[in-house]
Scaffold this active site. Structure first.
Site, PDB file in Angstrom:
ATOM      1  N   GLN A  24       0.898  -1.139   0.216  1.00  0.00           N
ATOM      2  CA  GLN A  24      -0.211   0.080  -0.238  1.00  0.00           C
ATOM      3  C   GLN A  24       0.934   1.019  -0.007  1.00  0.00           C
ATOM      4  O   GLN A  24       1.972   1.334   0.697  1.00  0.00           O
ATOM      5  CB  GLN A  24      -0.854   0.142   1.204  1.00  0.00           C
ATOM      6  CG  GLN A  24      -2.103   1.121   1.342  1.00  0.00           C
ATOM      7  CD  GLN A  24      -2.869   1.204   2.184  1.00  0.00           C
ATOM      8  OE1 GLN A  24      -2.264   1.322   3.592  1.00  0.00           O
ATOM      9  NE2 GLN A  24      -4.194   1.286   2.386  1.00  0.00           N
ATOM     10  N   GLY A  71      -8.441  -7.721   9.019  1.00  0.00           N
ATOM     11  CA  GLY A  71      -7.193  -7.023   9.662  1.00  0.00           C
ATOM     12  C   GLY A  71      -6.768  -7.441  11.026  1.00  0.00           C
ATOM     13  O   GLY A  71      -5.989  -8.493  11.235  1.00  0.00           O
ATOM     14  N   ARG A  72      -7.245  -6.934  12.138  1.00  0.00           N
ATOM     15  CA  ARG A  72      -6.971  -7.250  13.471  1.00  0.00           C
ATOM     16  C   ARG A  72      -7.109  -8.663  13.687  1.00  0.00           C
ATOM     17  O   ARG A  72      -6.205  -9.249  14.553  1.00  0.00           O
ATOM     18  CB  ARG A  72      -7.669  -6.399  14.513  1.00  0.00           C
ATOM     19  CG  ARG A  72      -7.159  -4.997  14.199  1.00  0.00           C
ATOM     20  CD  ARG A  72      -8.366  -4.087  14.937  1.00  0.00           C
ATOM     21  NE  ARG A  72      -9.464  -3.880  14.186  1.00  0.00           N
ATOM     22  CZ  ARG A  72     -10.295  -3.131  14.600  1.00  0.00           C
ATOM     23  NH1 ARG A  72     -10.326  -2.254  15.657  1.00  0.00           N
ATOM     24  NH2 ARG A  72     -11.532  -2.863  13.840  1.00  0.00           N
ATOM     25  N   ARG A 132      -7.706   1.792  -2.145  1.00  0.00           N
ATOM     26  CA  ARG A 132      -8.511   1.785  -1.002  1.00  0.00           C
ATOM     27  C   ARG A 132      -9.337   3.086  -0.855  1.00  0.00           C
ATOM     28  O   ARG A 132      -8.844   4.214  -0.575  1.00  0.00           O
ATOM     29  CB  ARG A 132      -7.649   1.702   0.241  1.00  0.00           C
ATOM     30  CG  ARG A 132      -8.464   1.414   1.690  1.00  0.00           C
ATOM     31  CD  ARG A 132      -7.868  -0.062   2.365  1.00  0.00           C
ATOM     32  NE  ARG A 132      -8.776  -0.747   2.883  1.00  0.00           N
ATOM     33  CZ  ARG A 132      -8.673  -1.039   4.215  1.00  0.00           C
ATOM     34  NH1 ARG A 132      -7.519  -0.607   4.849  1.00  0.00           N
ATOM     35  NH2 ARG A 132      -9.644  -1.863   4.888  1.00  0.00           N
ATOM     36  N   TYR A 153      -6.417  10.402   5.083  1.00  0.00           N
ATOM     37  CA  TYR A 153      -5.247  10.483   4.545  1.00  0.00           C
ATOM     38  C   TYR A 153      -5.127  11.735   3.450  1.00  0.00           C
ATOM     39  O   TYR A 153      -6.422  11.862   2.883  1.00  0.00           O
ATOM     40  CB  TYR A 153      -4.399   9.116   4.097  1.00  0.00           C
ATOM     41  CG  TYR A 153      -3.768   8.567   5.606  1.00  0.00           C
ATOM     42  CD1 TYR A 153      -4.033   8.973   6.612  1.00  0.00           C
ATOM     43  CD2 TYR A 153      -2.306   7.866   5.278  1.00  0.00           C
ATOM     44  CE1 TYR A 153      -3.377   8.474   7.757  1.00  0.00           C
ATOM     45  CE2 TYR A 153      -1.805   7.074   6.378  1.00  0.00           C
ATOM     46  CZ  TYR A 153      -2.407   7.753   7.735  1.00  0.00           C
ATOM     47  OH  TYR A 153      -1.784   7.196   8.580  1.00  0.00           O
TER      48      TYR A 153
HETATM   49  C1  LIG Z   1      -3.072  -1.035  13.922  1.00  0.00           C
HETATM   50  C2  LIG Z   1      -3.684  -0.863  12.692  1.00  0.00           C
HETATM   51  C3  LIG Z   1      -2.930  -0.229  11.573  1.00  0.00           C
HETATM   52  C4  LIG Z   1      -3.699  -0.050  10.178  1.00  0.00           C
HETATM   53  N1  LIG Z   1      -2.989   0.306   9.470  1.00  0.00           N
HETATM   54  C5  LIG Z   1      -3.698   0.438   8.057  1.00  0.00           C
HETATM   55  C6  LIG Z   1      -2.935   0.730   6.997  1.00  0.00           C
HETATM   56  O1  LIG Z   1      -1.806   0.705   6.931  1.00  0.00           O
HETATM   57  N2  LIG Z   1      -3.576   1.046   5.927  1.00  0.00           N
HETATM   58  C7  LIG Z   1      -4.983   0.937   5.776  1.00  0.00           C
HETATM   59  O2  LIG Z   1      -5.498   1.200   4.758  1.00  0.00           O
HETATM   60  N3  LIG Z   1      -5.495   0.519   6.887  1.00  0.00           N
HETATM   61  C8  LIG Z   1      -4.931   0.252   7.927  1.00  0.00           C
HETATM   62  N4  LIG Z   1      -5.650   0.105   8.990  1.00  0.00           N
HETATM   63  C9  LIG Z   1      -7.236  -0.449   8.849  1.00  0.00           C
HETATM   64  C10 LIG Z   1      -7.308  -1.857   8.818  1.00  0.00           C
HETATM   65  O3  LIG Z   1      -6.951  -2.096   7.208  1.00  0.00           O
HETATM   66  C11 LIG Z   1      -8.862  -2.465   8.716  1.00  0.00           C
HETATM   67  O4  LIG Z   1      -9.589  -1.704   7.832  1.00  0.00           O
HETATM   68  C12 LIG Z   1      -9.375  -2.251   9.847  1.00  0.00           C
HETATM   69  O5  LIG Z   1      -8.597  -2.773  11.125  1.00  0.00           O
HETATM   70  C13 LIG Z   1     -10.744  -2.931  10.166  1.00  0.00           C
HETATM   71  O6  LIG Z   1     -10.736  -4.066   9.989  1.00  0.00           O
HETATM   72  P1  LIG Z   1     -10.682  -5.234  10.918  1.00  0.00           P
HETATM   73  O7  LIG Z   1     -11.938  -5.039  11.999  1.00  0.00           O
HETATM   74  O8  LIG Z   1     -10.653  -6.674  10.361  1.00  0.00           O
HETATM   75  O9  LIG Z   1      -9.518  -5.094  11.785  1.00  0.00           O
HETATM   76  C14 LIG Z   1      -4.993  -0.514  10.254  1.00  0.00           C
HETATM   77  C15 LIG Z   1      -5.765  -0.773  11.643  1.00  0.00           C
HETATM   78  C16 LIG Z   1      -5.194  -1.150  12.629  1.00  0.00           C
HETATM   79  C17 LIG Z   1      -5.848  -1.532  13.713  1.00  0.00           C
END
Ligand SMILES: Cc1cc2nc3c(=O)[nH]c(=O)nc-3n(C[C@H](O)[C@H](O)[C@H](O)COP(=O)(O)O)c2cc1C
Length: 344
Positions: free
Chosen positions: A100, A315-316, A221, A173
């Protein structure tokens, strides 16, 4: 079952529909160089090849766009050697990998960049940290540099062996700051109408496309809807998705705009941006990814079955459980296996 159906993204065939979405690791060194710890982090999550795709967390395309300490860099040609190791760490597990590309705009950290944060207008994002400085409004020259930063970064991603790139235009962003009427108060060609607010993203897309081989996957995104009063609506998100597709996006990864990646009040609803992703999916021909609150393979499968998305982004859950994909795939396969002794 939908989750194990292959899917083409641009010229790349994904073997299944489960994607690790970008989650920044802060495991690069102080200069943004890829470390062994960063490679090990992604290798552990791709292990066994159970995921269709891994997307590595945001990499800054230029120093002024750097969001945090220990964020990985794709801003310099000298970064390519380290980026090759990052891509190879995931490939070694039999999984394709995207990187990304991002510019944090007003969310850049002055203490790290050494320069005052830039933004379309001198307003902070609704969710900015208390005490974050008011950004400086970008000049025409500042704006003209942005497509070049992204296209040079795209060239480096391709040279490093990544299978695709993702342009970060969500979560408050820089490109999202241009998209949203809450942060873009410009009166020139980059502000006002939705078309004008989308102009920089579309210029970035076309610059990136010009740098890459035909068929090379380019994901956006998209923080299409802000889910905030006065912000972009779901209809705006659909229109933006159409524009991005026309400008060459091969995948639309639907997330939040000025509400960032969460959705207050929807914490227990897997795929909490499905009310955006479903109409976007109906309006475009390229695949649509949905992330937000998907914690199990069963939840991913349900969203795919409902037609909310073509790819389920996690993600998480994967961040916290590196073997998530193996465990959830095993459960999905067991749930789908014919019962022992069932009539043949
Ligand atoms: C610690 C952390 C870092 C993240 N870094 C990014 C990132 O670098 N780029 C991005 O588009 N989203 C980032 N996100 C958002 C995640 O890609 C994702 O959309 C978000 O965590 C929701 O999905 P989840 O509920 O499966 O975690 C980040 C989220 C967290 C918690």
């Amino acid at each position: 079952m939908m989750y194990d159906q292959p899917l083409a993204v641009g010229g790349l065939e994904l073997k299944n529909r489960l994607v690790m979405v970008p989650v920044a690791t802060r495991k690069a060194d102080a200069c943004g160089r890829v470390t062994q710890a960063l490679c090990d982090h992604y290798a552990a999550r791709a292990r066994g090849g159970y995921l269709g795709l891994v997307e590595c967390g945001h990499h800054f395309v230029c120093e002024e766009g750097r969001a945090t300490a220990h964020q990985a860099s794709i801003a310099h040609d000298k970064d390519v050697e380290g980026l090759k190791r990052e891509a190879a760490a995931v490939h070694d597990q039999g999984t394709p990998v995207f990187v990304q590309l991002s510019h944090a705009g007003s969310a850049a950290d002055e203490k790290i960049t050494g320069t005052h944060p830039l933004a379309p207008s001198a307003v902070t994002c609704p969710g900015a940290k208390v005490g974050h400085p008011l950004p400086r409004q970008m000049s025409a020259d500042d704006i003209a540099r942005i497509p070049e930063y992204f296209s040079a970064a795209a060239r480096r991603a391709c040279a490093a062996g990544f299978d695709g790139i993702e342009i970060h235009a969500a979560h408050g962003y820089l490109l999202d700051q241009f998209l949203s009427p809450l942060t873009n108060l410009r009166r020139d060609a980059y502000g006002g109408s939705l078309e004008n607010r989308a102009r920089l993203l579309l210029e970035v897309l076309s610059a990136v496309r010009a740098e890459l081989p035909a068929g090379y996957p380019v994901s956006v995104r998209l923080g299409g809807c802000d889910y905030l009063p006065g912000g972009n609506t779901i209809d705006d998100a659909v229109a933006l998705a159409r524009m991005a597709e026309t400008a060459g996006a091969s995948l639309l990864s639907v997330s939040g705009g000025m509400c960032y990646y969460g959705r207050p009040g929807f914490e227990d609803t897997p795929g909490w941006f499905a009310d955006s992703s479903a109409p976007i999916r109906a309006a475009v021909c390229v695949p649509v990814l949905l992330a937000g609150g998907i914690k199990t393979g069963a939840a991913a499968e349900a969203l795919l079955e409902q037609g909310a998305c073509d790819l389920a982004g996690i993600g998480r859950a994967i961040l916290n459980r590196p073997a998530w994909a193996r465990r959830e795939t095993t459960k999905l396969r067991a749930a789908n296996a014919p019962a022992r002794g069932a009539a043949r």
